[in-house]
Design a protein around this motif. Structure first.
Motif, PDB file in Angstrom:
ATOM      1  N   UNK A 235       1.560  -4.970  12.223  1.00  0.00           N
ATOM      2  CA  UNK A 235       0.851  -5.863  11.311  1.00  0.00           C
ATOM      3  C   UNK A 235       1.761  -6.135  10.112  1.00  0.00           C
ATOM      4  N   UNK A 236       2.147  -7.385   9.853  1.00  0.00           N
ATOM      5  CA  UNK A 236       3.058  -7.652   8.728  1.00  0.00           C
ATOM      6  C   UNK A 236       2.393  -7.556   7.361  1.00  0.00           C
ATOM      7  N   UNK A 237       1.069  -7.439   7.314  1.00  0.00           N
ATOM      8  CA  UNK A 237       0.379  -7.299   6.032  1.00  0.00           C
ATOM      9  C   UNK A 237       0.372  -8.560   5.202  1.00  0.00           C
ATOM     10  N   UNK A 238       0.388  -9.727   5.838  1.00  0.00           N
ATOM     11  CA  UNK A 238       0.443 -10.999   5.124  1.00  0.00           C
ATOM     12  C   UNK A 238      -0.900 -11.726   5.137  1.00  0.00           C
ATOM     13  N   UNK A 239      -1.965 -11.018   5.407  1.00  0.00           N
ATOM     14  CA  UNK A 239      -3.274 -11.663   5.519  1.00  0.00           C
ATOM     15  C   UNK A 239      -3.682 -12.299   4.196  1.00  0.00           C
TER      16      UNK A 239
END
Length: 372
Positions: A235-239
Motif C-alpha cells: 500500500x503506497x499510503x497515498x489515499x
C-alpha cells in the motif's frame, strides 16, 4: 423527479456504506425506495424537532449524520424518543437516511468539510484509509497472442486504476524453451530448443480478482505451460480518503486562529475552548470532525501546530499538553459536523439540478443549551 432509490444510490456512491465502521448503523432507515423525491433536508441529528421541521417543510427525505438506531431498541412506539422521530417522519411521508462513519472519512466528507470551512489548503488524511489489497500479474506471451491475453485479463478485472480501465504495460523480449517428450507444443518441436519473440504483459489486479484473472490468462494463452507470476503490492499510503485531515493556513497565532474557528462554525453554548499559548505560531492544522481524542497519540510528535476536534476529555487533554505537541482547540460536536451539510447539499444539487429542492437544517441540536 428521482426516486428515493436514485438518491440513496448517489449518496452511497459518495459515502459507501462498506466503509463505515463495523459497529455503525448507516443507510436507509425508513422509506419506500420507489417513492418520488422532490425535497431533501440535511441535518446532523434525527431529533423529533428536526423531524417535525422536515415534515412541515414538506421534505420527502431527511438525510442525517448521526444514526437514529445506533443503539439497539426493543420498541419504536410513538411514546419513546426514537419512536417519536420515526412516527413523525413516516406519518409525514418523509424517508430517513443516515451517513455516519462512512461520511467521516470520504472526500467531501465531515472532516474534509470542517477543514475547508476553517480555510485549510493542501489537505491530506491524518490517517490514510488502507487501500484494497492489490497484486501485479505478469505473463509472457507470443506477440501474436498478446492482444487476446491482454483482453482476457482486463475482462476478468485486471487493469482498473482509479477512473481508468484496461491499464496494462508491455515490453518485448525473447522466450526460450525446449519441449520434452509428452509435450504438445503450440510453437516448436519436441526436443528442439525454441526461441520466440514474446511480450511481457503486466497489469494491476485487485486481490479479490486474482484467481479469476489468472484463470482467464491461462485460458486465452496459446501455450501448454504459460510463464506468469503474481506479485503482492504494498500500500503506497497515498489515499485521499481517511481519518481526519491535515492542511495549512497562512501563518497566524493560536489566538487569531481560534477566533477564525469561532467565526466559521455555527454558534453553540459550548463555544470554542483552547489549550496552548495564545501567541503560538500556527501554520499546520489538523482537524477531525466529531470526537477525535483517539488521534492524539499520533499527532503528539507530528509537525502539526494545532489540532481542532470535539469532546476532548480532561485527562487526555491534560496529559497531551504536558508534551511539546500541538495546541488543542475543542469545539462543539454538532457544530463541527454541521459543516458537512452544505457540502453534501451542494453535491446533490450539482448532480440533480432543479429536479430536487434542498435545505440544510439550521436547528442547533447540540445537547448543551446555555451557560449560566
Amino acid at each position: 423527479m428521482p426516486s428515493l432509490a436514485d438518491v440513496v444510490d448517489l449518496i452511497h456512491a459518495w459515502y459507501p456504506p462498506r466503509t463505515a465502521d463495523s459497529w455503525d448503523a448507516v443507510g436507509l432507515v425508513a422509506g419506500d425506495p420507489a417513492a418520488e423525491i422532490g425535497k431533501v433536508m440535511f441535518a446532523v441529528d434525527p431529533t423529533v424537532e428536526v423531524a417535525r421541521d422536515a415534515v412541515e417543510w414538506g421534505a420527502d427525505l431527511l438525510v442525517v449524520h448521526h444514526p437514529l438506531f445506533l443503539a439497539p431498541v426493543s420498541s419504536v412506539a410513538a411514546d419513546t424518543p426514537k419512536g417519536r422521530t420515526l412516527h413523525t417522519l413516516t406519518a409525514g411521508g418523509c424517508a430517513l437516511l443516515a451517513a455516519h462513519t462512512n461520511a467521516d472519512q470520504a472526500v467531501t466528507g465531515v472532516s474534509e468539510s470542517l477543514a475547508l470551512a476553517l480555510g485549510l489548503t493542501d489537505l491530506a488524511p491524518i490517517r490514510p484509509a488502507p487501500a484494497g489489497p492489490l497484486d501485479k500479474v505478469v505473463v509472457f506471451v507470443p506477440l501474436g497472442a498478446a492482444d487476446a491475453v491482454r483482453a482476457a485479463m482486463t475482462e476478468a478485472g485486471a487493469g482498473r486504476i482509479g477512473d481508468y480501465d484496461s491499464c496494462t504495460w508491455t515490453a518485448t523480449g525473447e522466450g526460450r524453451f525446449r519441449p520434452l517428450d509428452g509435450a504438445t507444443p503450440a510453437v516448436g518441436a519436441v526436443g528442439d530448443l525454441e526461441v520466440v519473440e514474446e511480450a511481457r504483459v503486466e497489469a494491476v489486479v485487485p486481490r479479490s480478482r486474482r484467481t479469476a484473472v489468472v484463470r482467464a490468462l491461462l485460458a486465452a494463452h496459446p501455450y501448454e505451460e504459460p510463464a506468469f507470476n503474481v506479485v503482492p503490492l504494498a500500500d503506497p499510503g497515498l489515499a485521499t480518503t481517511g481519518t481526519g485531515r491535515v492542511g495549512t493556513v497562512e501563518e497566524t497565532t493560536l489566538e487569531e486562529f481560534a477566533a477564525r474557528v469561532g467565526a466559521a462554525l455555527p454558534a453553540t453554548a459550548h463555544g470554542v475552548r483552547v489549550a496552548g499559548d495564545p501567541q503560538r505560531p500556527v501554520r499546520r492544522v489538523a482537524v477531525c470532525g466529531g470526537a477525535g481524542d483517539f488521534l492524539l497519540d499520533e499527532l503528539a510528535h507530528s509537525d502539526v501546530d494545532v489540532y481542532v476536534t470535539s469532546d476532548l476529555r480532561h485527562h487526555r487533554a491534560s496529559e497531551f499538553m504536558e508534551h511539546d505537541g500541538p495546541a488543542l482547540v475543542d469545539v462543539a460536536h454538532w457544530a463541527a459536523e454541521w459543516t458537512w451539510l452544505p457540502a453534501v447539499e451542494a453535491r446533490l444539487q450539482r448532480e440533480l439540478g432543479d429536479r430536487v429542492e434542498t435545505r440544510v437544517s439550521t436547528r442547533c441540536t447540540d445537547p448543551w443549551t446555555f451557560r449560566p
